[in-house]
Design a protein around this motif. Sequence first.
Motif, PDB file in Angstrom:
ATOM      1  N   PRO A 242      10.656  45.149  -8.167  1.00  0.00           N
ATOM      2  CA  PRO A 242      11.307  46.125  -7.302  1.00  0.00           C
ATOM      3  C   PRO A 242      12.040  45.463  -6.137  1.00  0.00           C
ATOM      4  N   ASP A 243      12.428  46.266  -5.184  1.00  0.00           N
ATOM      5  CA  ASP A 243      13.258  45.804  -4.081  1.00  0.00           C
ATOM      6  C   ASP A 243      12.605  44.673  -3.298  1.00  0.00           C
ATOM      7  N   PHE A 244      11.292  44.681  -3.197  1.00  0.00           N
ATOM      8  CA  PHE A 244      10.604  43.641  -2.430  1.00  0.00           C
ATOM      9  C   PHE A 244      10.898  42.251  -2.988  1.00  0.00           C
ATOM     10  N   LEU A 245      10.941  42.122  -4.308  1.00  0.00           N
ATOM     11  CA  LEU A 245      11.235  40.825  -4.918  1.00  0.00           C
ATOM     12  C   LEU A 245      12.648  40.375  -4.583  1.00  0.00           C
ATOM     13  N   ALA A 246      13.608  41.290  -4.652  1.00  0.00           N
ATOM     14  CA  ALA A 246      14.998  40.953  -4.331  1.00  0.00           C
ATOM     15  C   ALA A 246      15.116  40.480  -2.889  1.00  0.00           C
ATOM     16  N   ARG A 247      14.405  41.141  -2.000  1.00  0.00           N
ATOM     17  CA  ARG A 247      14.469  40.770  -0.581  1.00  0.00           C
ATOM     18  C   ARG A 247      13.757  39.453  -0.328  1.00  0.00           C
ATOM     19  N   LEU A 248      12.639  39.238  -1.012  1.00  0.00           N
ATOM     20  CA  LEU A 248      11.905  37.987  -0.863  1.00  0.00           C
ATOM     21  C   LEU A 248      12.765  36.812  -1.311  1.00  0.00           C
ATOM     22  N   ALA A 249      13.497  36.987  -2.413  1.00  0.00           N
ATOM     23  CA  ALA A 249      14.326  35.914  -2.951  1.00  0.00           C
ATOM     24  C   ALA A 249      15.628  35.733  -2.173  1.00  0.00           C
ATOM     25  N   GLY A 250      16.181  36.817  -1.634  1.00  0.00           N
ATOM     26  CA  GLY A 250      17.485  36.743  -0.982  1.00  0.00           C
ATOM     27  C   GLY A 250      17.458  36.521   0.517  1.00  0.00           C
ATOM     28  N   SER A 251      16.281  36.611   1.135  1.00  0.00           N
ATOM     29  CA  SER A 251      16.208  36.543   2.599  1.00  0.00           C
ATOM     30  C   SER A 251      16.710  35.206   3.158  1.00  0.00           C
ATOM     31  N   ALA A 252      16.274  34.088   2.567  1.00  0.00           N
ATOM     32  CA  ALA A 252      16.599  32.779   3.145  1.00  0.00           C
ATOM     33  C   ALA A 252      18.103  32.530   3.185  1.00  0.00           C
ATOM     34  N   ILE A 253      18.802  32.782   2.069  1.00  0.00           N
ATOM     35  CA  ILE A 253      20.234  32.505   2.029  1.00  0.00           C
ATOM     36  C   ILE A 253      21.007  33.480   2.923  1.00  0.00           C
ATOM     37  N   MET A 254      20.599  34.754   2.942  1.00  0.00           N
ATOM     38  CA  MET A 254      21.308  35.714   3.789  1.00  0.00           C
ATOM     39  C   MET A 254      21.062  35.440   5.270  1.00  0.00           C
ATOM     40  N   GLN A 255      19.865  34.972   5.608  1.00  0.00           N
ATOM     41  CA  GLN A 255      19.595  34.575   6.995  1.00  0.00           C
ATOM     42  C   GLN A 255      20.447  33.378   7.397  1.00  0.00           C
ATOM     43  N   LYS A 256      20.656  32.429   6.461  1.00  0.00           N
ATOM     44  CA  LYS A 256      21.516  31.283   6.752  1.00  0.00           C
ATOM     45  C   LYS A 256      22.947  31.734   7.001  1.00  0.00           C
ATOM     46  N   ILE A 257      23.447  32.641   6.163  1.00  0.00           N
ATOM     47  CA  ILE A 257      24.814  33.145   6.327  1.00  0.00           C
ATOM     48  C   ILE A 257      24.973  33.793   7.702  1.00  0.00           C
ATOM     49  N   ALA A 258      24.033  34.676   8.047  1.00  0.00           N
ATOM     50  CA  ALA A 258      24.111  35.376   9.333  1.00  0.00           C
ATOM     51  C   ALA A 258      23.954  34.412  10.502  1.00  0.00           C
ATOM     52  N   ASN A 259      23.036  33.466  10.389  1.00  0.00           N
ATOM     53  CA  ASN A 259      22.794  32.524  11.483  1.00  0.00           C
ATOM     54  C   ASN A 259      24.002  31.625  11.722  1.00  0.00           C
ATOM     55  N   ASN A 260      24.668  31.193  10.658  1.00  0.00           N
ATOM     56  CA  ASN A 260      25.872  30.367  10.823  1.00  0.00           C
ATOM     57  C   ASN A 260      26.969  31.139  11.539  1.00  0.00           C
ATOM     58  N   PHE A 261      27.144  32.412  11.168  1.00  0.00           N
ATOM     59  CA  PHE A 261      28.130  33.245  11.869  1.00  0.00           C
ATOM     60  C   PHE A 261      27.740  33.430  13.335  1.00  0.00           C
ATOM     61  N   TYR A 262      26.461  33.627  13.573  1.00  0.00           N
ATOM     62  CA  TYR A 262      25.971  33.812  14.951  1.00  0.00           C
ATOM     63  C   TYR A 262      26.282  32.579  15.800  1.00  0.00           C
ATOM     64  N   MET A 263      26.040  31.383  15.237  1.00  0.00           N
ATOM     65  CA  MET A 263      26.340  30.148  15.976  1.00  0.00           C
ATOM     66  C   MET A 263      27.833  30.010  16.229  1.00  0.00           C
ATOM     67  N   LYS A 264      28.642  30.457  15.260  1.00  0.00           N
ATOM     68  CA  LYS A 264      30.087  30.375  15.431  1.00  0.00           C
ATOM     69  C   LYS A 264      30.553  31.271  16.569  1.00  0.00           C
ATOM     70  N   ILE A 265      29.941  32.445  16.674  1.00  0.00           N
ATOM     71  CA  ILE A 265      30.346  33.411  17.706  1.00  0.00           C
ATOM     72  C   ILE A 265      29.830  33.026  19.089  1.00  0.00           C
ATOM     73  N   THR A 266      28.610  32.530  19.169  1.00  0.00           N
ATOM     74  CA  THR A 266      27.947  32.347  20.466  1.00  0.00           C
ATOM     75  C   THR A 266      27.927  30.914  20.977  1.00  0.00           C
ATOM     76  N   MET A 267      28.177  29.931  20.083  1.00  0.00           N
ATOM     77  CA  MET A 267      28.073  28.534  20.506  1.00  0.00           C
ATOM     78  C   MET A 267      29.347  27.768  20.157  1.00  0.00           C
ATOM     79  N   ASN A 268      29.383  26.536  20.606  1.00  0.00           N
ATOM     80  CA  ASN A 268      30.513  25.675  20.280  1.00  0.00           C
ATOM     81  C   ASN A 268      30.269  25.025  18.923  1.00  0.00           C
ATOM     82  N   TYR A 269      30.210  25.854  17.890  1.00  0.00           N
ATOM     83  CA  TYR A 269      29.920  25.381  16.528  1.00  0.00           C
ATOM     84  C   TYR A 269      31.241  25.138  15.818  1.00  0.00           C
ATOM     85  N   THR A 270      31.488  23.895  15.437  1.00  0.00           N
ATOM     86  CA  THR A 270      32.817  23.522  14.945  1.00  0.00           C
ATOM     87  C   THR A 270      33.045  23.827  13.470  1.00  0.00           C
ATOM     88  N   LYS A 271      31.981  24.032  12.696  1.00  0.00           N
ATOM     89  CA  LYS A 271      32.159  24.236  11.253  1.00  0.00           C
ATOM     90  C   LYS A 271      32.994  25.490  10.994  1.00  0.00           C
TER      91      LYS A 271
END
Length: 420
Positions: A242-271
């Motif tokens: 069920p949905d819990f498995l999808a979220r368990l498997a997808g959380s790490a990569i989606m958190q990385k995507i969001a965190n990279n965008f967050y660093m781009k917006i809030t910090m001097n992140y050059t990537k």
Amino acid sequence: MVQEVCRHGARSPTTFMPWDNLLIWPYGPGELTPEGIRQHYLLGTALRQKYINELKFLSPNYNQSEIYVFSSDRNRTIISAFSQMQGLYPPGTGFQLRSQAMETIAQPPINVKNLQKTISQLSLNPLPYLTQVIPIHNDEIIRELALNPSSSCNYYDYLASYKMTLPELQNIYNKYPDVIDDIQKCLVVSKSKAQSLARKVSDSVIANNFINNPLPCNFSMSFITKVQQLAEEVKNYNFFEPDFLARLAGSAIMQKIANNFYMKITMNYTKKFILYSGHDTTLSFMLAFMGYTMTGLPPYASTLIFELHEDKMEYYVTLKYNNKDLKIKGCGSVNCSWDEFLRFVEIRSIPDIENACLINTSQVLQRSLRVALDDVFHLPGDNGGSLKWYFWISVSLYLVLLLMLILLCKRKFLVENLGE
């Protein structure tokens, strides 16, 4: 900022069936084929056309401060990433030696056969054809967890393996009696063995069909379609429901995507461009995490591309799957505001995913497994799960603490008054 998550290109079957051999697949099982290399090179040329030639977003020559490439620790994903980068920064875009003197100075401390001939052929080019080499990283545990959770997340693997023992799986096989019968006849195995081999057979015939190899055992195109549907249903049941498995498997990569965008917006992140080279399951996990119904596995060299845009100090995110716009659920439009995107990822994510994956599965009771795999089991953010078990536990604890505080205050009041 652009973040791409891709599946590796065409590969050989991960498990060789009786009709597979090293004459057909000289690179061995599960390895990227020349066709897969070509797919990713062409994908890289398309990215160069858009982000360098048209939008002038990336530098025309490789700049390490702009680009970051990560791959799961598999040959096929590493070579896919390298091939794609060759398309993004093709031969001729590399940097030359600083001076002619470097032709003789830039040598290793050993004797090199035909040294002068090689130097003459290279001239000032470090590599033939002024090839640009771009580093591919795979050294962080969280990134391997993000790209290949089915083999790196202990708890996820435990739940998925447990699901394969449940009777619901048999219901899927029962829908395809002719497919199982064809596999039985071809491989001369029992019905149960044919069922367990169905996904491997599907993987093999798809790989062979992709490079136009003759189909084994007189399998028809109808068989390929049906065995692929069977394999997809089993994979969906095993990995994304069920949905819990999808979220368990997808959380790490989606958190990385969001965190990279967050660093781009809030910090001097050059990537400016980040590539994650993964597997079909990587993309499927992400799509399932975002609430999309799984209707077919991502083809070889499929991509999910997230773009972060800025418009008058307002940020929004767009998403394309194989160059088609996808509307992120919870967002008002295809142009998803940064706040909506971040809120969606935070709500859907499993908190502290690294520790969640390291759960001691030997202490997980059978009852807990059934609860975790029950469709009524939710964590915060699940659809329809706004007032589930975690809410009532929180309320109960709050009421208990409140009652204790009232009793303490009452006791203190009585003591003070009796003392007077």
